[in-house]
Enzyme design. Structure first.
Site, PDB file in Angstrom:
ATOM      1  N   TYR A 161       1.260  -1.339   0.072  1.00  0.00           N
ATOM      2  CA  TYR A 161       0.407   0.048  -0.288  1.00  0.00           C
ATOM      3  C   TYR A 161       0.892   1.190  -0.148  1.00  0.00           C
ATOM      4  O   TYR A 161       2.147   1.374   0.712  1.00  0.00           O
ATOM      5  CB  TYR A 161      -0.597   0.054   1.094  1.00  0.00           C
ATOM      6  CG  TYR A 161      -2.208  -1.335   1.150  1.00  0.00           C
ATOM      7  CD1 TYR A 161      -2.076  -1.748  -0.102  1.00  0.00           C
ATOM      8  CD2 TYR A 161      -2.942  -0.797   2.190  1.00  0.00           C
ATOM      9  CE1 TYR A 161      -3.382  -2.634   0.094  1.00  0.00           C
ATOM     10  CE2 TYR A 161      -3.689  -2.659   2.345  1.00  0.00           C
ATOM     11  CZ  TYR A 161      -4.051  -2.612   1.480  1.00  0.00           C
ATOM     12  OH  TYR A 161      -5.334  -3.639   1.453  1.00  0.00           O
ATOM     13  N   SER A 193     -13.448  -4.470   0.158  1.00  0.00           N
ATOM     14  CA  SER A 193     -14.417  -3.599  -1.165  1.00  0.00           C
ATOM     15  C   SER A 193     -15.834  -3.985  -0.639  1.00  0.00           C
ATOM     16  O   SER A 193     -16.876  -4.188  -1.874  1.00  0.00           O
ATOM     17  CB  SER A 193     -14.090  -4.172  -1.898  1.00  0.00           C
ATOM     18  OG  SER A 193     -12.981  -4.029  -2.737  1.00  0.00           O
ATOM     19  N   GLY A 235     -16.933   1.841  -4.012  1.00  0.00           N
ATOM     20  CA  GLY A 235     -17.245   3.224  -3.831  1.00  0.00           C
ATOM     21  C   GLY A 235     -18.545   3.307  -4.888  1.00  0.00           C
ATOM     22  O   GLY A 235     -19.571   3.929  -4.857  1.00  0.00           O
ATOM     23  N   LEU A 267     -21.381   1.178  -4.838  1.00  0.00           N
ATOM     24  CA  LEU A 267     -22.903   1.131  -4.383  1.00  0.00           C
ATOM     25  C   LEU A 267     -23.114   2.376  -3.549  1.00  0.00           C
ATOM     26  O   LEU A 267     -24.116   2.383  -2.828  1.00  0.00           O
ATOM     27  CB  LEU A 267     -22.136   0.023  -2.831  1.00  0.00           C
ATOM     28  CG  LEU A 267     -22.272  -1.460  -3.913  1.00  0.00           C
ATOM     29  CD1 LEU A 267     -22.255  -2.798  -2.758  1.00  0.00           C
ATOM     30  CD2 LEU A 267     -23.801  -1.470  -4.519  1.00  0.00           C
ATOM     31  N   THR A 268     -22.761   2.917  -3.089  1.00  0.00           N
ATOM     32  CA  THR A 268     -22.841   4.469  -2.852  1.00  0.00           C
ATOM     33  C   THR A 268     -23.721   5.510  -3.980  1.00  0.00           C
ATOM     34  O   THR A 268     -24.440   6.121  -3.159  1.00  0.00           O
ATOM     35  CB  THR A 268     -21.464   5.873  -2.451  1.00  0.00           C
ATOM     36  OG1 THR A 268     -20.697   5.899  -3.471  1.00  0.00           O
ATOM     37  CG2 THR A 268     -20.738   5.137  -1.863  1.00  0.00           C
ATOM     38  N   GLY A 269     -23.926   5.272  -5.283  1.00  0.00           N
ATOM     39  CA  GLY A 269     -25.111   5.882  -6.257  1.00  0.00           C
ATOM     40  C   GLY A 269     -24.106   6.676  -6.690  1.00  0.00           C
ATOM     41  O   GLY A 269     -24.286   7.540  -7.395  1.00  0.00           O
ATOM     42  N   LYS A 270     -23.124   7.303  -5.875  1.00  0.00           N
ATOM     43  CA  LYS A 270     -22.187   8.503  -6.748  1.00  0.00           C
ATOM     44  C   LYS A 270     -21.522   8.188  -8.266  1.00  0.00           C
ATOM     45  O   LYS A 270     -21.408   9.483  -8.820  1.00  0.00           O
ATOM     46  CB  LYS A 270     -21.254   8.861  -5.775  1.00  0.00           C
ATOM     47  CG  LYS A 270     -20.077   8.160  -5.614  1.00  0.00           C
ATOM     48  CD  LYS A 270     -18.513   8.718  -4.500  1.00  0.00           C
ATOM     49  CE  LYS A 270     -17.743   7.056  -4.735  1.00  0.00           C
ATOM     50  NZ  LYS A 270     -16.421   7.739  -3.581  1.00  0.00           N
TER      51      LYS A 270
END
Length: 349
Positions: free
Chosen positions: A53, A237, A242, A244-247
């Site tokens: 990382y 995940s 991200g 599934l946040t809808g963004k």
């Protein structure tokens, strides 16, 4: 916060784990330290990192995430409050796997794992790691979204027995407490358990694999190991990077967001993923639940999940993600989730 037992150990881990892969890429060291302080204040006792990382992996940033975490330990003298997990990178066999780690010496033999562990301990400024994980298998198999089994013929692979013997030495030395696997298959988990039992070697206590509403493949084969062998899932995940946040719906690409900036997460970026996400976002709004919270709550309450690894780039995101632990989805909502799943089964495996 809620807590769950780690494998067959007596360790109780927070159901929410603080993930760190953005530190050094999307987050500064100051932001990383703010995340740690906030997470611990909310009862989180588990932090997961890796020698590779931040992500995406680059030669000039490799190990920076562990360094940020180690600096926090040194500044705050709170190492004892954290169950610390890290991961050793495996062999590089495609363009997305880093070849710069340890100058390409990334097979899971004793010499390579010793180098990986010592380097991580130095960066983390600690003399032990609680959970040391193999980031992906040494052997050729299907992981990171690869669907077809590759049927390798002559690829060099370190045996699981040899790897376990090396890890056992680290346990005896007190440099690691427990071992785990990541991005592993049912055969791999079975082989680790068999070799441990046959040779009296440390047993894996966890498996860190992707699991979310767009990828429930863990339920097919691996969940039974979690149930019968007590090898719990550390779910990464959980928000599908991200998605599934809808963004990202309707073609939106928010500035600075992962799917906007990076092209390595394309398995979460398809028409089927978008259609499924529309269904889950609509369901969340129908029940007045933030879409991210619905997605995380679904993962949190699965019986085979030991901890859900959340990653946030802002404190606002971190607050919402941690607060998902307070939401319990009732049976009616779970049935509606399953109805969407049957329509769009695992669009991002």
């Amino acid at each position: 916060m809620k807590y769950r037992q780690l494998g067959q150990t007596e360790i109780e881990l927070s159901t929410i784990c603080l993930g760190t892969m953005t530190w050094g890429e999307q987050n500064t060291e100051q932001e990383a330290h703010e995340q740690i302080a906030y997470a611990l204040s909310k009862g989180v006792n588990f932090i997961d990192t890796a020698e590779m990382y931040p992500i995406p992996p680059r030669a000039n940033t490799a190990g920076l995430t562990e360094t940020y975490l180690g600096n926090w330990f040194q500044l705050n003298s709170r190492r004892h409050e954290v169950f610390l997990a890290s991961k050793a990178a495996g062999p590089s066999r495609d363009a997305k796997r880093p070849s710069h780690i340890r100058n390409g010496r990334t097979h899971f033999d004793k010499a390579s794992l010793t180098e990986a562990l010592e380097d991580s301990l130095r960066r983390l400024k600690t003399d032990y790691i609680d959970l040391y994980q193999l980031h992906w298998p040494d052997r050729v198999t299907n992981y990171f979204g690869q669907l077809a089994y590759p049927w390798p013929d002559d690829d060099y692979t370190v045996s699981i027995l040899e790897t376990l013997e090396a890890l056992s030495g680290f346990v005896r030395e007190g440099k690691i407490r427990f071992i785990g696997v990541s991005n592993e298959t049912p055969w791999g988990v079975a082989e680790f358990l068999k070799q441990s039992e046959q040779h009296g070697l440390p047993r894996i206590v966890s498996i860190q694999n992707p699991y979310n509403l767009l990828n429930r493949t863990f339920e097919q084969g691996l969940a039974e190991f979690s149930h019968r062998e007590q090898v719990g899932l550390l779910a990464y995940s959980p928000l599908a990077m991200g998605m599934l946040t809808g963004k990202y719906l309707n073609g939106n690409r928010p500035q600075g967001a992962r799917l906007t900036v990076y092209d390595r997460f394309q398995r979460y970026n398809s028409l089927l993923c978008e259609a499924a996400t529309e269904g889950y976002v609509a369901l969340a709004r129908k029940h007045s639940i933030p879409p991210a919270v619905l997605a995380l709550a679904f993962v949190n309450q699965q019986p085979f999940v030991t901890s859900t690894i959340i990653g946030a780039t802002t404190l606002q995101q971190l607050r919402e993600n941690i607060d998902s632990i307070n939401i319990e989805l009732d049976e009616a909502v779970m049935q509606e989730i399953d109805a969407i799943h049957r329509q769009y089964q695992n669009p991002a495996p």
